[in-house]
Design an enzyme around this catalytic site. Sequence first.
Site, PDB file in Angstrom:
ATOM      1  N   LYS A 140       0.669  -1.195   0.037  1.00  8.47           N
ATOM      2  CA  LYS A 140       0.062  -0.077  -0.063  1.00  8.47           C
ATOM      3  C   LYS A 140       0.788   1.455   0.056  1.00  8.47           C
ATOM      4  CE  LYS A 140      -2.614   3.022   2.895  1.00  8.47           C
ATOM      5  NZ  LYS A 140      -2.304   3.940   2.276  1.00  8.47           N
TER       6      LYS A 140
ATOM      7  N   CYS B  88      13.042  10.358   8.150  1.00  9.23           N
ATOM      8  CA  CYS B  88      12.843   9.764   9.509  1.00  9.23           C
ATOM      9  C   CYS B  88      14.224  10.101  10.029  1.00  9.23           C
ATOM     10  CB  CYS B  88      12.542   8.360   9.223  1.00  9.23           C
ATOM     11  SG  CYS B  88      13.218   7.634   8.197  1.00  9.23           S
TER      12      CYS B  88
HETATM   13  P1  NDP Z   1       1.512   7.488   8.822  1.00 12.50           P
HETATM   14  O1  NDP Z   1       2.510   6.743   9.929  1.00 12.50           O
HETATM   15  O2  NDP Z   1       0.153   7.758   9.269  1.00 12.50           O
HETATM   16  O3  NDP Z   1       1.610   6.888   7.472  1.00 12.50           O
HETATM   17  C1  NDP Z   1       2.510   5.881   6.968  1.00 12.50           C
HETATM   18  C2  NDP Z   1       1.792   4.804   6.101  1.00 12.50           C
HETATM   19  O4  NDP Z   1       0.891   4.214   6.914  1.00 12.50           O
HETATM   20  C3  NDP Z   1       0.850   5.240   5.026  1.00 12.50           C
HETATM   21  O5  NDP Z   1       0.901   4.597   3.913  1.00 12.50           O
HETATM   22  C4  NDP Z   1      -0.505   5.377   5.705  1.00 12.50           C
HETATM   23  O6  NDP Z   1      -1.515   5.536   4.767  1.00 12.50           O
HETATM   24  C5  NDP Z   1      -0.228   4.170   6.510  1.00 12.50           C
HETATM   25  N1  NDP Z   1      -1.109   4.207   7.937  1.00 12.50           N
HETATM   26  C6  NDP Z   1      -1.614   5.320   8.591  1.00 12.50           C
HETATM   27  N2  NDP Z   1      -2.656   4.749   9.484  1.00 12.50           N
HETATM   28  C7  NDP Z   1      -2.460   3.435   9.277  1.00 12.50           C
HETATM   29  C8  NDP Z   1      -3.219   2.340  10.189  1.00 12.50           C
HETATM   30  N3  NDP Z   1      -3.745   2.486  11.228  1.00 12.50           N
HETATM   31  N4  NDP Z   1      -2.912   0.912   9.859  1.00 12.50           N
HETATM   32  C9  NDP Z   1      -2.080   0.770   8.502  1.00 12.50           C
HETATM   33  N5  NDP Z   1      -1.632   1.688   7.856  1.00 12.50           N
HETATM   34  C10 NDP Z   1      -1.714   3.011   8.321  1.00 12.50           C
HETATM   35  O7  NDP Z   1       2.334   8.879   8.809  1.00 12.50           O
HETATM   36  P2  NDP Z   1       1.723  10.240   8.147  1.00 12.50           P
HETATM   37  O8  NDP Z   1       1.760  10.314   6.828  1.00 12.50           O
HETATM   38  O9  NDP Z   1       0.334  10.656   8.803  1.00 12.50           O
HETATM   39  O10 NDP Z   1       2.760  11.195   8.809  1.00 12.50           O
HETATM   40  C11 NDP Z   1       2.649  11.741  10.135  1.00 12.50           C
HETATM   41  C12 NDP Z   1       3.886  11.889  10.821  1.00 12.50           C
HETATM   42  O11 NDP Z   1       4.473  10.469  10.835  1.00 12.50           O
HETATM   43  C13 NDP Z   1       5.025  12.640  10.137  1.00 12.50           C
HETATM   44  O12 NDP Z   1       4.707  14.004  10.518  1.00 12.50           O
HETATM   45  C14 NDP Z   1       6.112  12.017  10.805  1.00 12.50           C
HETATM   46  O13 NDP Z   1       6.534  12.567  11.853  1.00 12.50           O
HETATM   47  C15 NDP Z   1       6.006  10.709  10.717  1.00 12.50           C
HETATM   48  N6  NDP Z   1       6.689   9.934   9.517  1.00 12.50           N
HETATM   49  C16 NDP Z   1       7.642   9.134   9.516  1.00 12.50           C
HETATM   50  C17 NDP Z   1       8.071   8.735   8.458  1.00 12.50           C
HETATM   51  C18 NDP Z   1       9.249   7.698   8.446  1.00 12.50           C
HETATM   52  O14 NDP Z   1       9.947   7.666   7.759  1.00 12.50           O
HETATM   53  N7  NDP Z   1       9.861   7.320   9.676  1.00 12.50           N
HETATM   54  C19 NDP Z   1       7.486   8.527   7.100  1.00 12.50           C
HETATM   55  C20 NDP Z   1       6.189   9.639   7.136  1.00 12.50           C
HETATM   56  C21 NDP Z   1       5.701   9.995   8.265  1.00 12.50           C
HETATM   57  P3  NDP Z   1      -2.003   6.793   4.388  1.00 12.50           P
HETATM   58  O15 NDP Z   1      -0.907   7.713   3.632  1.00 12.50           O
HETATM   59  O16 NDP Z   1      -3.039   6.238   3.578  1.00 12.50           O
HETATM   60  O17 NDP Z   1      -2.664   7.659   5.464  1.00 12.50           O
END
Ligand code: NDP
Length: 824
Positions: free
Chosen positions: A191, A300
């Site tokens: 996904k 990250c």
């Molecule tokens: P999320 O953790 O929400 O999203 C990452 C992925 O997980 C996306 O594909 C998202 O889908 C999916 N996802 C979200 N909720 C669920 C769930 N309950 N079950 C399964 N999959 C899920 O990150 P965000 O995009 O909301 O970003 C929020 C914060 O996360 C950022 O501000 C940052 O601090 C952190 N982040 C960290 C990253 C890293 O590389 N460590 C990368 C991205 C974000 P969808 O996109 O459809 O919501």
Amino acid sequence: MKVMDIFETMDYGPAPEAPTPALEWLQKQQAFGLFINNRWVKPNSGQYLESTNPATGKSLVQVASANQADVDAAVEAAQAAFEIWSKTPGHIRARYLYALARHIQKHSRLLAVLEALDNGKSIRETRDIDIPLVARHFYYHAGWAQLMTSELPDYRPLGVVGQIIPWNFPLLMLAWKIAPAIAMGNTVVLKPARYTPLTALKFAEIVQEVGLPAGVINILTGEASQVGEALVRHPGIKKIAFTGSTEVGRNIRRTTAGSGKKLSLELGGKSPFIVFDDADLDSVVEGVVDAIWFNQGQVCCAGSRLLVQEDIAECLLAKLRVRMERLRVGDSLDKAVDMGAIVSPAQLKEIQRLVQQGLEEGAQMWQPSWACPTEGYFFPPTLFTNVTPASTIAQVEIFGPVLVAMTFRTPAEAVALANNTRYGLAASIWSENINLALDVAPKLKAGSVWINCTNLFDASSGFGGYRESGYGREGGKEGLYEYVQPAWKAEPQATKAKRAAQAQAGKSAKQNGDGGVTELEADAQEGAVEGQAAVNGYVPHLPAIDRTPKLFIKGKQTRPDSGYSRPIYEPAGRLIGEVGEGNRKDIRNAVEAAHAASSWAAGTAHNRAQILYYIAENLAVREDEFARRIAQQVGCSYADALSEVQVSLSRLFSYAAWTDKYEGSVHRPPLRGVVLALPEPRGVMGLACPDENPLLGFVSLVAPAIAMGNTVIVIPSPKAPLSATDFYQVLETSDVPAGVVNIVTGDREALSKVLAEHDDVDAMWYFGSPEGSRQVELASTGNMKYTWVNHGRARDWLDVKQGEGEEFLREATQVKNIWVPYGE
Ligand code: NDP
């Protein structure tokens, strides 16, 4: 005007990349379907989502929004494909991976432009960093597919893997997930993030072009609440690989707890960027630009905390402000910009909220004098000074171009400040003194440490976190183990049970055939005669001296806090002893003792090996006593019990041998330099022992854990704890420092829960029931500690393949990759 003045005043003109081929490709699609079984299918919901360009806020294209029924269809396709793909020879899989790498290179420009349009990141980064690394990942893993049978002969793929990726490096994260998974013979349902699905869809087209067998790779766009959650819950999925926020990672751990799904989590960070006063400051300034303004700080492992030695702080910050003034922010397709757009209005708002909070908490903000474009979602490079280590902006991941600066005086203070975070993803150290840098690197709680460099990634070198930054590694040989399982585990349980029954039948036949009795039976007969004599006439009877095993904490035998003991019975029901009933307080004391013994890891591997040999030596002296105790507890023959002691001795020898040989490796990524991949202890570990093999089960867990430098709190089998309590005396006579091994007897489930919930415990192994396994996984989410549980599946501890070896050493360690570039 002098030439120098021209250099100073000359402005950059725009250098736009043409979007036409990418826009034409998008127009051709109209609306994207879901990619299942190598075909584009319409979503069951009939719904579509919009993908927009963050640099303009304008819509790019519509993509399908999948739901549960689509997830079911994709998993079914992947399951069917697994039957074929997992049996496809490694060489053939390697050819497909190689073809994927080739095709990515053939379409590299289109992919780079699509990524820049969809994410808002600059084309320079997508063209020069993201896409080349994507291709490298597939090439590198083509090699592992080729070598799997020779290099991982005792491992098998897992099955269908659910992969969930974020928006910050969309195609690169896809490559990090898909390449190792399919190289090892798994099939996947992936996904992409809601905001950035486009390069994954172009990749799906490449999968078709390459002719990968249908169902090996399935890609479902859609919402987290529909697709993400359905993947996490799906019973047909054997592993979830996730990159994203710590909060979502925590939820996924909760949901998958007890399901038996393997899990790797790559979560957030607040990485330190440490500058010592002998560093080359001009290089440092460029390093900071890469650390926090690369990808607009949406990384990250961004070096978001600048820790500077006090005497150079002013000078460095002045240089930095000059550099920041010259950074350029703008449209992602302009090759002359340093920073593109923030991925979405929601992310922009979150950055603004945290920046405001920083101001309210008294930090001082500096931003360049120029303004960002007004169309699209932009945020300028930002520097905070006067920041206290406990303030929100020093602790919370901002995930934007915001740097917080703090100062330190001594290396020890730098380490303390660097480790003052719940995260542990990466760190970078700047010093011209390699001795200082290599001394500091192992002291940092971080999965990657870059020396005089930052944000370097390569397929050969594992990447992943410590603490709440998650667990598991991506890249390198260590990353492959995330996608395989030991061959014996892949074997259907029925076959195993049949084998065990055959073995048992063979054993009984032998016993009956020679008509002999076991030594324990002989002992029992002897006892019966004695007993008879006592009844018939007076026999002076000397009662055994009462022995009540206590707990073993900080090298001392300690009474349990509860003041209660629990009776231990032999299988026939006779009382054979009592052990202390440990509780929450005892665990707390044991954890404290284990922390106080942390210098165990700092000692030499040679010293730890010597102590393990010494434990074996002292156990050997008591071989007979331990064998009798085993026989008494489990009701086996003396011969079987003795063989368990002997295997335990051999196991101690094995780990003594491994201690100074499981040393990690050196990676040679394509740069001038090396990456030292060092396995480090996880820290303080909780170990809940299995019921099978009371001594061997205990030794099989304790020995690898302490061999690798961990300190442990052990919960012996509640059914047969006496071998563990007898073991105190072996430990006491073997020079094991106080606190390295702590033993708390009692209710395994209750004590395991306390350990799994404890914020100062870094990892937990649990070998017990399915429900207990679930409980440990659930309880671990507090500090996102690493867990290794058996989901109720017993191991044959006598079998070397199941009971010892690298699997245990890997579980007892986490790999730190230290990047050491060289050359002037
Ligand atoms: P999320 O953790 O929400 O999203 C990452 C992925 O997980 C996306 O594909 C998202 O889908 C999916 N996802 C979200 N909720 C669920 C769930 N309950 N079950 C399964 N999959 C899920 O990150 P965000 O995009 O909301 O970003 C929020 C914060 O996360 C950022 O501000 C940052 O601090 C952190 N982040 C960290 C990253 C890293 O590389 N460590 C990368 C991205 C974000 P969808 O996109 O459809 O919501």
